[in-house]
Design a protein around this motif. Structure first.
Motif, short mmCIF file in Angstrom:
data_model
loop_
_atom_site.label_atom_id
_atom_site.label_comp_id
_atom_site.label_asym_id
_atom_site.label_seq_id
_atom_site.Cartn_x
_atom_site.Cartn_y
_atom_site.Cartn_z
N LEU A 67 0.92 -1.25 -0.04
CA LEU A 67 0.06 -0.10 0.06
C LEU A 67 0.78 1.20 0.00
CD1 LEU A 67 -2.67 -0.86 2.79
CD2 LEU A 67 -2.79 -1.22 0.07
N ARG A 91 2.63 4.62 1.03
CA ARG A 91 2.54 5.71 1.85
C ARG A 91 1.20 5.49 2.74
NH1 ARG A 91 6.27 9.59 1.89
NH2 ARG A 91 4.73 10.95 3.01
N SER A 92 0.14 5.04 2.46
CA SER A 92 -1.03 5.09 3.01
C SER A 92 -0.91 3.82 4.30
CB SER A 92 -2.24 4.51 2.21
OG SER A 92 -2.01 3.07 1.62
#
Length: 137
Positions: free
Chosen positions: A45, A47-48
């Motif tokens: 995913l 940076r999230s």
């Protein structure tokens, strides 16, 4: 219905994971799988998932207990191995095991009760050893 058995430790994450492995081994559990949830989510995913705390899932198995459960119900493999989570929880580390009684509750098979009770005794002993190790150190 609660489905976890949880203790919280003052140990850092890496120490808690190592101590959890040792405590499980002392109760006859081997680790079949290890999922580093934090690393996996960051890889998939990006940076999230940056704010994800340290979080690992250990797939613990006690072969004699697993064999007894599978002899009772071949589909019980859907609930095996016993997942044990080690994760940062604020300034502490939580160690959580799936309550083996969940097997009986979900399947409604009383024949699994003795296996679940023994697994519970062993997991509780491992968790108690972790807590006891905090006071000895």
């Amino acid at each position: 219905m609660r489905y976890d058995r949880t203790v919280r430790l003052d140990a850092d994450f890496a120490t808690a994971v190592a101590r959890t492995r040792d405590a499980l081994a002392a109760q006859g559990f081997g680790i079949l799988t290890e999922i580093d949830v934090t690393a996996t989510l960051k890889a998939k995913l990006g940076r999230s998932a940056e704010d994800m705390e340290d979080y690992v899932i250990l797939g613990a198995c006690n072969p004699p207990l697993a064999h007894r459960a599978l002899e009772t119900d071949r589909s019980i493999g859907l609930l095996l191995p016993c997942n044990v989570v080690v994760r940062r929880d604020g300034d502490r580390t939580a160690v959580q095991a799936l309550d083996p009684g969940t097997m009986v509750a979900l399947t409604e098979l009383d024949a699994l009760r003795p296996v679940a009770e023994e697994a519970t005794r062993r997991l509780d002993a491992a968790l108690a050893a972790l807590v006891a190790g905090e006071t000895e150190g």
